[in-house]
Design a protein around this motif. Sequence first.
Motif, mmCIF file in Angstrom:
data_model
loop_
_atom_site.group_PDB
_atom_site.id
_atom_site.type_symbol
_atom_site.label_atom_id
_atom_site.label_comp_id
_atom_site.label_asym_id
_atom_site.label_seq_id
_atom_site.Cartn_x
_atom_site.Cartn_y
_atom_site.Cartn_z
ATOM 1 N N GLN A 30 0.827 -1.225 -0.178
ATOM 2 C CA GLN A 30 0.056 0.086 0.152
ATOM 3 C C GLN A 30 1.030 1.095 0.283
ATOM 4 O OE1 GLN A 30 -3.016 -1.386 -0.999
ATOM 5 N NE2 GLN A 30 -4.058 0.088 0.607
ATOM 6 N N VAL A 31 0.579 2.359 -0.785
ATOM 7 C CA VAL A 31 1.098 3.642 -0.947
ATOM 8 C C VAL A 31 0.686 4.460 0.517
ATOM 9 C CG1 VAL A 31 1.416 5.731 -1.936
ATOM 10 C CG2 VAL A 31 1.637 3.559 -3.151
ATOM 11 N N LYS A 32 1.275 4.814 1.552
ATOM 12 C CA LYS A 32 0.847 5.494 2.629
ATOM 13 C C LYS A 32 0.811 6.943 2.330
ATOM 14 C CE LYS A 32 4.349 3.779 5.179
ATOM 15 N NZ LYS A 32 4.891 3.388 6.145
ATOM 16 N N VAL A 33 -0.361 7.621 2.677
ATOM 17 C CA VAL A 33 -0.263 8.818 2.426
ATOM 18 C C VAL A 33 -0.818 9.802 3.566
ATOM 19 C CG1 VAL A 33 -1.808 10.505 0.782
ATOM 20 C CG2 VAL A 33 -1.593 8.371 0.120
ATOM 21 N N LEU A 34 -0.430 11.024 3.490
ATOM 22 C CA LEU A 34 -0.588 11.999 4.863
ATOM 23 C C LEU A 34 -1.384 12.999 3.809
ATOM 24 C CD1 LEU A 34 -0.132 12.912 7.623
ATOM 25 C CD2 LEU A 34 1.913 14.240 6.766
ATOM 26 N N LEU A 35 -2.560 13.389 4.840
ATOM 27 C CA LEU A 35 -3.225 14.451 4.321
ATOM 28 C C LEU A 35 -3.031 15.644 5.084
ATOM 29 C CD1 LEU A 35 -6.804 13.087 3.786
ATOM 30 C CD2 LEU A 35 -5.448 14.032 2.078
ATOM 31 N N VAL A 76 -4.685 6.462 3.429
ATOM 32 C CA VAL A 76 -4.449 7.512 4.450
ATOM 33 C C VAL A 76 -4.138 6.885 5.601
ATOM 34 C CG1 VAL A 76 -5.437 9.505 5.399
ATOM 35 C CG2 VAL A 76 -6.003 8.975 2.992
ATOM 36 N N VAL A 77 -2.832 7.560 6.217
ATOM 37 C CA VAL A 77 -2.189 6.837 7.712
ATOM 38 C C VAL A 77 -2.196 8.023 8.498
ATOM 39 C CG1 VAL A 77 -0.944 5.243 6.535
ATOM 40 C CG2 VAL A 77 0.043 7.382 6.694
ATOM 41 N N GLY A 78 -2.480 9.295 7.928
ATOM 42 C CA GLY A 78 -2.514 10.348 8.962
ATOM 43 C C GLY A 78 -3.029 11.559 8.222
ATOM 44 N N GLN A 79 -3.458 12.359 9.312
ATOM 45 C CA GLN A 79 -4.058 13.652 8.809
ATOM 46 C C GLN A 79 -3.319 14.820 9.622
ATOM 47 O OE1 GLN A 79 -8.394 13.856 8.128
ATOM 48 N NE2 GLN A 79 -8.144 11.491 7.828
ATOM 49 N N ALA A 80 -3.403 15.999 9.104
ATOM 50 C CA ALA A 80 -2.994 17.110 9.669
ATOM 51 C C ALA A 80 -3.579 18.564 9.288
ATOM 52 C CB ALA A 80 -1.268 17.256 9.492
ATOM 53 N N SER A 81 -3.953 19.440 10.262
ATOM 54 C CA SER A 81 -4.696 20.881 9.874
ATOM 55 C C SER A 81 -3.814 21.990 9.495
ATOM 56 C CB SER A 81 -5.770 20.906 10.918
ATOM 57 O OG SER A 81 -4.835 21.260 12.055
ATOM 58 N N ASN A 82 -2.437 21.745 9.746
ATOM 59 C CA ASN A 82 -1.554 22.713 9.216
ATOM 60 C C ASN A 82 -0.287 22.180 8.866
ATOM 61 O OD1 ASN A 82 0.179 23.123 11.692
ATOM 62 N ND2 ASN A 82 -1.755 23.428 12.679
ATOM 63 N N GLY A 83 0.808 23.015 8.339
ATOM 64 C CA GLY A 83 1.809 22.790 8.008
ATOM 65 C C GLY A 83 2.820 22.266 9.260
ATOM 66 N N MET A 128 -2.880 27.476 4.513
ATOM 67 C CA MET A 128 -3.285 26.864 5.838
ATOM 68 C C MET A 128 -2.559 27.758 7.040
ATOM 69 S SD MET A 128 -2.268 23.013 5.436
ATOM 70 C CE MET A 128 -0.522 23.166 4.867
ATOM 71 N N PRO A 129 -3.397 27.812 8.190
ATOM 72 C CA PRO A 129 -2.763 28.474 9.439
ATOM 73 C C PRO A 129 -1.667 28.124 9.871
ATOM 74 C CG PRO A 129 -4.818 27.147 9.960
ATOM 75 C CD PRO A 129 -4.393 26.956 8.570
ATOM 76 N N GLU A 130 -0.933 28.992 10.711
ATOM 77 C CA GLU A 130 0.465 28.631 11.262
ATOM 78 C C GLU A 130 1.571 28.380 10.518
ATOM 79 O OE1 GLU A 130 0.086 26.011 15.002
ATOM 80 O OE2 GLU A 130 -2.134 26.056 14.695
ATOM 81 N N GLN A 131 1.351 27.348 9.401
ATOM 82 C CA GLN A 131 2.465 27.353 8.368
ATOM 83 C C GLN A 131 2.040 26.807 7.270
ATOM 84 O OE1 GLN A 131 6.575 25.511 9.752
ATOM 85 N NE2 GLN A 131 5.905 23.874 8.210
ATOM 86 N N ASP A 132 1.989 27.681 6.122
ATOM 87 C CA ASP A 132 1.440 27.367 4.883
ATOM 88 C C ASP A 132 2.061 26.342 4.075
ATOM 89 O OD1 ASP A 132 3.539 28.579 3.381
ATOM 90 O OD2 ASP A 132 2.664 30.428 3.560
ATOM 91 N N GLY A 133 1.484 26.032 3.008
ATOM 92 C CA GLY A 133 2.132 24.743 2.176
ATOM 93 C C GLY A 133 3.321 25.007 1.570
#
Length: 233
Positions: free
Chosen positions: A3-8, A31-38, A59-64
């Motif tokens: 499986q290809v592991k993806v982080l959102l 999808v192995v994990g999720q985050a709301s900012n950089g 994104m807030p705090e740290q953009d892409g």
Amino acid sequence: MAQVKVLLIEDDPMVREVNRQFIEKVEHFEVVGQASNGLEGISQIRLQQPDLVFMDLFMPEQDGITSLRKIRELDLPVDVITVTAANDMETVKQVLHLGVFDYIMKPFSFERVKGTLENYLRFKKQTQTKRELTQGELDQIFHYRDEQNNVDQPNIVRSEKNLPKGFNRTTLEKVVHFLQSVDGASAEEVASGIGIARVTARRYLDYLEKQEEITMDVHYGGVGRPINYYFSK
């Protein structure tokens, strides 16, 4: 193949969930994990060690873009696909210079995501099983990406100034994403799903139907007035 592991990495919970559903509909991806900012994203990359990051830019705090630079500075062994509403040339150039695998503009269709993920899977297979590539194999990778990038995208106007008075691009994108994640919905269901008033949802749905970006079908129940149901194309 494993499986290809993806982080959102996406600050909008609704968009993040739609992205997760799209990705996990494609065979060999999870999808192995999720985050709301950089900032959270960099931490999750170190913790989860994904193969691929699916990341928004605004994104807030740290953009892409800052996060991309950090990924490169830290030499983290991960590939990145950016998913963003940004369509200005300066942003595109910055992102491409930082070595992303693909650049997907919001709003996007499942087929667009599926195409780039399948191309990424092809790329992973070739780089994992071969020490050297021929020009023909490289052409297959890069030309396929060009074809995917030229796939017709929704015609929805992305500039605020080109939208009807009182319309908001972000809300429009949320309506589109919601319809892409379900098999038809009424204005009331759209309103509840993305947290807006029913009358607002109806205005956006009527606009999208007139732009021929969605379709509408009238459902007749046993009692009461017929209900309009809207479907993503």
